[in-house]
Enzyme design. Structure first.
Site, short mmCIF file in Angstrom:
data_model
loop_
_atom_site.label_atom_id
_atom_site.label_comp_id
_atom_site.label_asym_id
_atom_site.label_seq_id
_atom_site.Cartn_x
_atom_site.Cartn_y
_atom_site.Cartn_z
N PRO A 17 0.86 -1.19 0.00
CG PRO A 17 0.18 -0.86 2.23
CD PRO A 17 0.96 -1.80 1.34
CG MET A 18 3.68 2.15 -1.80
SD MET A 18 4.87 1.85 -3.13
CE MET A 18 3.91 0.72 -4.18
CD GLN A 83 -2.18 0.46 5.35
OE1 GLN A 83 -2.01 1.57 4.86
NE2 GLN A 83 -1.21 -0.46 5.41
CB CYS A 113 1.74 6.66 7.10
SG CYS A 113 1.68 8.15 6.06
CE LYS A 154 3.95 -1.71 4.46
NZ LYS A 154 4.80 -0.52 4.64
CG ASN A 213 7.70 -2.83 2.52
OD1 ASN A 213 7.44 -1.77 3.07
ND2 ASN A 213 7.70 -2.95 1.21
N GLY A 214 10.78 -3.02 1.93
CA GLY A 214 11.69 -1.88 1.88
C GLY A 214 12.92 -2.11 1.03
CD GLU A 215 16.25 1.23 -1.12
OE1 GLU A 215 16.90 1.69 -2.08
OE2 GLU A 215 15.29 1.85 -0.59
NE ARG A 238 10.32 3.74 -2.46
CZ ARG A 238 11.55 4.20 -2.21
NH1 ARG A 238 11.96 5.31 -2.78
NH2 ARG A 238 12.36 3.53 -1.41
#
Length: 334
Positions: A17-18, A83, A113, A154, A213-215, A238
């Site tokens: 979710p972004m 969410q 967030c 999250k 999650n991340g990078e 992303r």
């Protein structure tokens, strides 16, 4: 019910979710690409729905998650979990229960967030400095939601630093959450590389699945993330927007196939991606101005994943007319 057996029988691969990025239209495009490649996401999580003063009316849930009209699945059949973001436990619980009445297959709670406007109103990652509030919100939602519907959270590793990780972990353990997703940076670290995947490892002592999650921009980073975090479950953010076929590369790891074996990985060519860009511009939005702005955001990100995107970006970055952009895209696909 064993949610681990139902949802985590094999390594899960999720679309993140972004806020302002993976909206319903982008979810539709990215999940369709994944299905077309034969490497679908297990599920995606919606952009957060902000809970403030009351139980939200149905039309708000449908605005953020129109998939609720279709068994909470995208057109390609990918489930969408709902969410929520807020700080009042009882209000969060009431909204979660209503979301389930509308057909939500799962509830996810946003404590990650980093946006200043959200944090200043006591939402998102700022609550990582108040682990007792995390506990209160998750446990209230868990009690309010039907037993057959999972509740997840999250988080990030902390707000300004990681000093409260043990307290956060204890809060999650006591809350009744069914699984946990961790973005491997603090709020202060934002989205700047690196991600600290190794710090996720401590959370594996929880008796619930942990998702990292991340990078994660390529298969090599996905592999490194799994090794350092100690979890096989991944959420793609992303990187999945920049390279919509990233999911296929990550699924290749699940099959334990060598990365040099190009025959085993479905390829998303730039020409095929052009057709999806046109579909995006033909999608639904508040206005053409909004749609063009959203498309340019995506095209700008695609320049990091496809060399072919750069000249297109140079040609279109000042173009405001949607029809002219579609014409330019059609011309490049000839």
């Amino acid at each position: 019910m064993s949610f681990q057996n139902k949802f985590f029988a094999s390594p899960v691969r999720l679309l993140a979710p972004m806020d302002g990025l993976t909206d319903p239209l982008m979810r539709q495009i990215l999940t369709q690409i994944a299905v077309d490649l034969g490497r679908p996401y297990d599920w995606s999580v919606s952009e957060f729905i902000r809970v403030t003063q009351h139980v939200l009316p149905a039309h708000v849930f449908y605005k953020y998650v129109p998939e609720l009209h279709h068994d909470a699945k995208t057109a390609s059949g990918t489930p969408i979990h709902i969410q929520l973001l807020g700080s009042e436990a009882q209000l969060m619980a009431e909204n979660a229960a209503y979301a389930c009445e509308l057909g939500a297959p799962a509830i996810d709670i946003n404590f990650g967030c980093p946006a200043k406007t959200v944090n200043s109103h006591r939402g998102g990652s700022v609550l990582l400095d108040e682990p007792e509030v995390l506990y209160q919100i998750i446990s209230a939602v868990r009690q309010a939601v039907p037993a057959n519907i999972p509740v997840s959270a999250k988080i990030r590793l902390g707000y300004t630093d990681t000093s409260r990780m043990d307290d956060i972990q204890a809060a999650i353990a006591a809350s009744g959450a069914n699984w946990l997703t961790i973005h491997a940076r603090t709020k202060t670290q934002g989205y700047k590389p690196p991600a600290y995947w190794d710090k996720i490892h401590a959370f594996n002592s929880l008796d619930i699945p942990v998702i990292a999650n991340g990078e994660i921009w390529n298969a090599e980073q996905a592999q490194a993330c799994m090794q350092q975090s100690g979890t096989k479950h991944l959420m793609l953010g992303r990187g999945a927007v920049t390279r919509p076929d990233l999911i296929a590369e990550v699924r290749k790891l699940d099959l334990e196939l060598p990365q040099t074996d190009s025959m085993s990985t479905p390829e998303l060519s730039w020409q095929t991606l052009i057709t999806h860009q046109i579909k995006f511009l033909q999608g639904t939005a508040k206005s053409d101005v909004v749609l063009v702005g959203r498309y340019k955001q995506w095209l700008g990100m695609l320049t990091k994943g496809y060399s072919e995107a750069q000249p297109l970006w140079n040609a279109l970055k000042r173009e405001k007319n949607k029809a002219a952009i579609i014409t330019a895209l059609e011309a490049t696909s000839l």
